[in-house]
Design an enzyme around this catalytic site. Structure first.
Site, PDB file in Angstrom:
ATOM      1  N   GLU A 104       5.561  -2.629  15.739  1.00 22.28           N
ATOM      2  CA  GLU A 104       4.540  -1.636  16.095  1.00 22.28           C
ATOM      3  C   GLU A 104       4.042  -1.782  17.526  1.00 22.28           C
ATOM      4  OE1 GLU A 104       0.254   0.157  14.503  1.00 22.28           O
ATOM      5  OE2 GLU A 104       1.492  -1.109  13.204  1.00 22.28           O
TER       6      GLU A 104
ATOM      7  N   LYS B  40       1.712   3.297   9.492  1.00 21.74           N
ATOM      8  CA  LYS B  40       0.877   3.314   8.296  1.00 21.74           C
ATOM      9  C   LYS B  40       1.653   3.995   7.188  1.00 21.74           C
ATOM     10  CE  LYS B  40      -3.183   1.593   7.757  1.00 21.74           C
ATOM     11  NZ  LYS B  40      -3.141   0.136   7.677  1.00 21.74           N
TER      12      LYS B  40
END
Length: 396
Positions: free
Chosen positions: A208, A224
């Site tokens: 990420e 997410k």
């Protein structure tokens, strides 16, 4: 050149700097010139102190929109690590429970230059490596209770979403740095690499992007939403209203974070809910970008984006207050930032899928975002699934 380690995972030769996002062409020639470490007892503003330290070494981080050339005689760049606790302090929020890795600083900055001539590869003999059983700092029931506490806060209207993270530790024997370096070879580890200091080491396998700045353009890529990496898991993730709602909340939060730094009207969502693979998991990722306003420096950037919205929640300040109340052990090296700051370029990964070592224990963190629709048992299982590949590789 990388060599192949256990389980087909690539490892760098000994002595090569493998800080995430460091320039690949320079890694074999980098030498440490100076470092700065910050702990809360030191006092002061960690964001401002970090910017001042890098400016003092010739890295122009007081205005990230300015073009910057690379001086061969100057620094190549610097590793930058910011813990979740330091990020909370920068945001003026509670830092939470104590760091379980007592030797680990909350901020570490290491400035590197080029060796002249490049140093020869260092040869070392592999030593004995042993990792004991992992011991979670809370039981599955206590983890589920924390999820329920967040759901109750959502029901009261205090928050919309909160990320809940657990900690585990395992005894070890041997040098932890080669084991931590193996994490860089996990599939999808965009920010794979290590950083270490006196009495501590960090290994990262993060996919990420917390924040990337190039030529005045700032980008974040929040992740997410998680499912097993099967065809059915991918279909389920794409069809899940709960996961999509959770994801959109964080995209909106990141848009707001970047708007604090951006030229008016320049914030945009370039990609929304793209499903990508990390090890044995599907994860949903979006890309949010903006043009930085003139004069935005590193300290302002860190205050706006740390800690990352995907590992805090919305609203961020209220989420941080709830995290401090429900998590019994600090996040240590997890859920912070680790990467590279160089002339005209900054690239920091969010330290998910990250482990740390002190003198006798390995430490890891895993969790997930909680919404009103969250099932406590499913959240406990998701955290275990995220931790499993990291633990397996460390044991190798």
């Amino acid at each position: 050149m990388r060599s192949m380690g256990p389980y087909g995972v690539e490892t760098l030769p000994p002595g090569v700097v493998d800080v995430p996002a460091a320039p690949a062409a320079c890694r074999a020639a980098l030498v440490e010139r100076d470092r700065f470490e910050w702990r809360p007892a030191d006092g002061g503003d960690p964001a401002a102190l970090t910017e001042e330290f890098l400016l003092g070494h010739g890295l122009a981080v007081d205005d990230l929109t300015r073009p910057a050339g690379h001086d061969p005689a100057g620094p190549c760049g610097a590793a930058l690590y910011v813990s979740a606790a330091a990020g909370a302090a920068m945001a003026g929020a509670p830092s939470g429970a104590a760091n379980p890795v007592a030797t680990l600083p909350e901020v570490a900055v290491v400035v590197y230059g080029h060796a002249r001539p490049p140093r020869p590869p260092r040869r070392t003999e592999p030593g004995r490596w042993w990792v004991g059983p992992w011991r979670d700092s809370w039981t599955p029931g206590e983890h589920a209770d924390a999820v329920q506490a967040v759901r109750a806060a959502i029901g009261r209207g205090d928050v919309y979403q909160v990320n809940v993270v657990g900690h585990a530790a395992a005894d070890y024997t041997g040098d932890p740095r080669p084991a931590l370096a193996r994490l860089a070879g996990l599939p999808g580890a965009r920010y794979g690499g290590t950083l270490h200091g006196a009495g501590w080491a960090i290994g990262c396998a993060s996919p990420e992007t917390l924040v990337e700045v190039t030529a005045g353009r700032v980008v974040t890529r929040p992740i997410k939403g998680t499912r097993p990496a099967t065809d059915a898991g991918r279909r389920e993730l794409l069809a899940s209203a709960k996961e999509r709602a959770e994801h959109i909340m964080i995209v909106d939060l990141e848009r707001n974070d970047l708007a604090r730094l951006a030229r008016t009207g320049s914030v945009r969502v370039d990609e929304l809910f793209a499903v990508r693979r990390w090890c044995d998991l599907w994860q949903a990722e979006s890309t949010v970008s903006a043009q930085l306003a003139d004069g935005i420096g590193l300290a302002a950037l860190l205050r706006a984006v740390c800690p990352g919205g995907s590992v805090t929640g919305a609203p961020k300040r209220a989420a941080l207050e709830l995290i401090a109340a429900v998590e019994p052990v600090g996040r240590g090296a997890g859920m912070g930032a680790l990467g590279w700051v160089g002339p005209g370029r900054l690239d920091l990964g969010l330290t998910i899928r990250t482990a740390a070592a002190d003198g006798d224990r390995l430490h890891g963190w895993a969790g997930g975002g909680i919404t009103w629709d969250s099932d406590p048992a499913a959240e406990v299982a998701e955290a275990a699934a995220k931790a499993a590949p990291v633990r397996a590789l460390l044991a190798g």
